[in-house]
Motif scaffolding. Structure first.
Motif, short mmCIF file in Angstrom:
data_model
loop_
_atom_site.label_atom_id
_atom_site.label_comp_id
_atom_site.label_asym_id
_atom_site.label_seq_id
_atom_site.Cartn_x
_atom_site.Cartn_y
_atom_site.Cartn_z
N PHE A 3 0.83 -1.20 0.00
CA PHE A 3 0.00 0.00 0.00
C PHE A 3 0.86 1.26 0.00
O PHE A 3 0.64 2.20 -0.77
CB PHE A 3 -0.93 0.00 1.22
N LEU A 25 2.57 1.89 -3.31
CA LEU A 25 1.71 2.36 -4.39
C LEU A 25 1.13 3.75 -4.12
O LEU A 25 0.78 4.46 -5.05
CB LEU A 25 0.56 1.37 -4.60
N SER A 26 1.01 4.12 -2.86
CA SER A 26 0.24 5.34 -2.60
C SER A 26 1.05 6.48 -2.00
O SER A 26 0.55 7.60 -1.92
CB SER A 26 -0.96 5.02 -1.72
N ILE A 27 2.26 6.24 -1.58
CA ILE A 27 3.04 7.35 -1.03
C ILE A 27 4.33 7.51 -1.83
O ILE A 27 5.27 6.75 -1.65
CB ILE A 27 3.36 7.13 0.46
N LEU A 31 -1.93 9.51 4.92
CA LEU A 31 -2.17 8.94 3.59
C LEU A 31 -2.32 7.42 3.65
O LEU A 31 -2.72 6.79 2.69
CB LEU A 31 -1.01 9.31 2.66
N GLY A 84 -5.36 2.06 3.88
CA GLY A 84 -4.66 0.79 4.07
C GLY A 84 -4.77 0.31 5.51
O GLY A 84 -5.00 -0.86 5.78
N GLY A 144 -10.96 5.63 -2.91
CA GLY A 144 -9.61 6.00 -3.30
C GLY A 144 -9.46 7.51 -3.39
O GLY A 144 -10.23 8.27 -2.81
N LEU A 201 -4.61 10.59 -2.69
CA LEU A 201 -3.41 11.29 -3.15
C LEU A 201 -3.74 12.37 -4.17
O LEU A 201 -2.87 13.12 -4.58
CB LEU A 201 -2.45 10.29 -3.80
#
Ligand SMILES: Nc1ncnc2c1ncn2[C@@H]1O[C@H](COP(=O)(O)OP(=O)(O)O)[C@@H](O)[C@H]1O
Ligand SMILES: [Mg+2]
Lengths: 327, 382
Positions: A205, A208-210, A236, A240, A318, A321
């Protein structure tokens, strides 16, 4: 003149925010989501295929939901009716509240369901929160820091993922006996906090997201690593973390084998083990009226999980970000 | 003493990639220096090393006379604008801009004053409560700038800050960035792959290729006296025309044509009887032979009307600069490209010129405007 004319005009943004109520926002988000999904007609599938696939889904859903429906219906029946009446319809007398009240009584000298339920909540929440904290720290560390032995350590974590607890029951029991964790709530909570799958999920997670650039920006801005974690990364990671929280609470909630081997005192049992004991007794002596309690206990046990899923669901949305990067 | 000086700065990644090789660069106080080069030439790597985000494999980074090689980015006190802006998505514009000040434990009143000031400079005053998701690309870019200038930095780094904007906004923001630079006066190292951006913005421009510095100078120097073939091709649009030629006495032999060299003759003395690469900028070709300078006959192939000017693509019978010569500085892939398109050349003419494709024309060339390069090393012959 009228008051509104004298009041300073609100900044356009705030005015807009105030104009939209919670309900309107919900509605807008739902519609936006609908616009963002591709309608099935555009998938290029033939109508027959769509019907067939839908039928399969419905069948599968029915297959998983049937036991729950059965449980709801039969939680209203007496023991005799559970066995003699049609399973998917109600039968008199209506015993729902009577049976529910019995969950708080010690019916056959094994202990009360209420106590076990409390234990289940205690073990699940404490170890769920603990597992989430560990997964957050570990996942972030593995995802965004390079250190000696990282690959090896992570391989060990993955290996842990492949070992079912049933396989290590005997050594676990022997170790626990040595370190006095038999009949201790920590014997239940500590191993439940260590969940390789959640660490793995969290690492993925974060990756992919930070973006690394975001953390670099914070470093340039003079934030300490701790501050970067708490102020930049953690907010953020919430979607997750909610997933991990739900999964780890559910895992402990449904755990049977671990509490079975480490607890020998009835009032430490979680609901799973307590009801297992009831089931044994119900099988041995038919007349204790334990079957309605088992059905009711099962129902009460699954409801919190369903509720928790419904509550945490909104964190799955979602787009957290959104707006960080250029496009 | 320079605000930033890089000495033999080198980066070898653990993959073995030598991303930067012995970069020497200095940025004076208040100077705006642009680091330009094609994608993958090591610009970001260089900038990240200056910021302290990347370990240094060799060489030194100095701020003033202080070596900062082993100082963490937190303590280097540089401001940086990232290519993708890297805004904190969960924080408002005001919180994004003020983040560095919060980290420094600047009192709230002072912090708010400075955030408001930065927002004012960048025209963000009305957006302070918004989240980045609700901003346009240009506004996000401004927030990224605001986050940097609010700190009143002495060293300011920017990594392709305009590359994500559309063409029109990009041109607008160029002068915007320069205005902000003048306002805060920090030594700035600005990275871009766009040579126009480099030429229009930089006090000085450093051209980087394959991790190696090709030339460092003012835009005028880079354009007027490119140090090698790579810089000659990279700076200027349309590109400089390059032909393989040979020197015979006081004449340059271009295919079947001979150009009288005049004053350029002396520097070419060592190349008598040998090959040399001759370059001429498209605007240094003028229609009509005879009236002073050398004449160059050409067949017009394509005419592109741009409104303010005319691009005339032509062919001559001189071979285009050989691949090997360009490869010396331009890298093999690009060398292939270069020769492919240099079968002729291009002239930039007055839009009123009456030139049609298929026509035979004569260009007048001032021999003093010719550039010469060594065919083996690619270095300029001066
Ligand atoms: N973290 C990294 N690990 C390995 N190689 C890298 C890394 N970052 C960049 N490189 C390589 O270094 C070279 C220069 O990259 P970069 O500095 O990003 O170029 P530019 O910013 O000029 O496009 C490229 O060949 C790139 O593939
Ligand atoms: Mg880059």
């Amino acid at each position: 003149m009228s008051a509104p004319a004298l009041a300073p005009p609100a900044p356009p943004d705030q005015a807009q925010a105030r104009a939209e109520t919670r309900r309107e926002r919900k509605r807008r988000e739902r519609l936006e989501e609908r616009d963002a999904t591709i309608p099935v007609e555009l998938y290029g599938l033939r109508q027959g295929t769509v019907t067939l696939l839908t039928a399969c889904c419905v069948l599968f859903a029915a297959f998983t939901l049937v036991p729950i429906v059965w449980m709801i219906i039969n939680s209203t029946k007496t023991q005799a009716n559970i066995f003699s009446s049609f399973g998917f319809w109600f039968a008199r007398p209506f015993e729902f509240f009577h049976t529910f009240a019995n969950l708080f009584r010690d019916v056959d000298g094994d202990g009360t369901y209420a106590r076990w339920f409390y234990n289940t909540v205690l073990y699940s929440v404490v170890s769920g929160v603990g597992a989430t904290v560990l997964a957050a720290l570990g996942g972030y560390g593995f995802a965004r820091f390079e250190f000696r032995g990282a690959r090896l350590l992570f391989a060990v974590v993955i290996a842990g993922l492949l070992v079912p607890i049933t396989l290590v029951v005997v050594p676990l029991y022997l170790v626990y006996a040595k370190v006095h964790l038999i009949n201790s709530i920590w014997g239940m909570i500590m191993p439940s906090m260590v969940t390789p799958i959640n660490l793995y999920l969290m690492r993925t997670f974060v990756e992919l997201s930070i973006p690394r650039e975001l953390l670099d920006a914070a470093r340039i801005d003079g934030a300490s690593e701790a501050r970067i974690f708490f102020r930049v990364a953690l907010p953020l990671m919430v979607p997750g973390l909610m997933t991990v929280l739900l999964l780890s609470i559910a895992a402990t909630w449904n755990n049977y084998i671990l509490p079975l081997i480490i607890f020998s005192t009835n009032n430490l049992f979680p609901a799973t083990v307590g009801m297992g004991l009831w089931l044994q007794h119900a099988g041995n002596s038919g007349d204790t009226n334990l079957f309605p309690l088992l059905v009711m206990g099962g129902l009460v046990t699954i409801i919190p999980m369903i509720a928790l899923f419904a509550i945490l669901q909104r964190y799955w949305r979602g787009g957290l970000l959104l707006g960080s990067a250029a496009n | 003493m320079s605000a930033i000086s890089l000495e033999k700065l080198t980066k070898v990644y653990s993959t073995g990639v030598r991303a930067l090789d012995g970069l020497d660069l200095d940025v004076g106080d208040g100077e705006f220096v642009v680091l330009v080069g094609p994608s993958g030439c090591g610009k970001t790597t260089a900038l990240r090393m200056v910021a302290g985000l990347e370990t240094i494999s060799g060489g030194t980074v100095r701020f003033g006379d202080r070596v900062v090689n082993d100082i963490s980015p937190r303590q280097r006190d540089v401001a940086m604008v990232f290519q993708n802006y890297a805004l904190y998505p969960h924080l408002s514009v005001a919180e994004n801009i003020g983040f560095a000040l919060t980290n420094k434990k600047i009192p709230s009143a002072e912090r708010q004053r400075r955030v408001r000031l930065a927002a004012e400079i960048l025209g963000l005053s009305d957006l302070l409560n918004r989240k980045p998701a609700h901003l346009s690309g240009g506004q996000r870019q401004r927030v990224a700038m605001g986050r940097a200038i609010v700190r009143e930095p002495s060293v300011f780094l920017m990594d392709e800050p305009l590359s994500n904007l559309d063409a029109k906004l990009r041109v607008q923001m160029r002068s915007e960035v320069l205005r902000v630079h003048k306002a805060i006066g920090a030594a700035t190292l600005y990275v871009t792959h766009d040579q126009v951006e480099a030429m229009t913005m930089g006090d000085r421009v450093a051209v980087l290729h394959g991790g190696v510095l090709q030339q460092y100078g003012t835009p005028r120097e880079l354009y007027g006296r490119p140090a090698n073939l790579f810089v000659a091709k990279f700076i200027g649009s349309p590109e400089m025309n390059l032909f393989e030629a040979s020197v015979s006495g006081d004449e340059l032999v271009l295919g079947s044509q001979r150009l009288t060299l005049g004053p350029a003759e002396t520097v070419l003395a060592p190349y008598r009887g040998r090959k040399v690469i001759a370059g001429v900028r498209p605007e240094d070709l003028e229609l009509g032979g005879g009236a002073g300078g050398a004449a160059l006959g050409a067949d017009v192939r394509v005419v592109e009307m741009l409104g303010s000017e005319l691009h005339v693509f032509f062919a001559i019978d001189a071979p285009a600069a050989a691949a090997s010569a360009l490869a010396a500085t331009a890298g093999e892939a690009e060398a292939g490209l270069l020769t492919g398109q240099t079968l002729g050349g291009v002239a930039r003419l007055d839009p009123r010129s009456a030139v049609r494709s298929g026509q035979r024309v004569t260009f007048r060339v001032d021999p003093g405007r010719l550039h010469f390069f060594d065919p083996d090393t690619g270095a300029a012959v001066r």
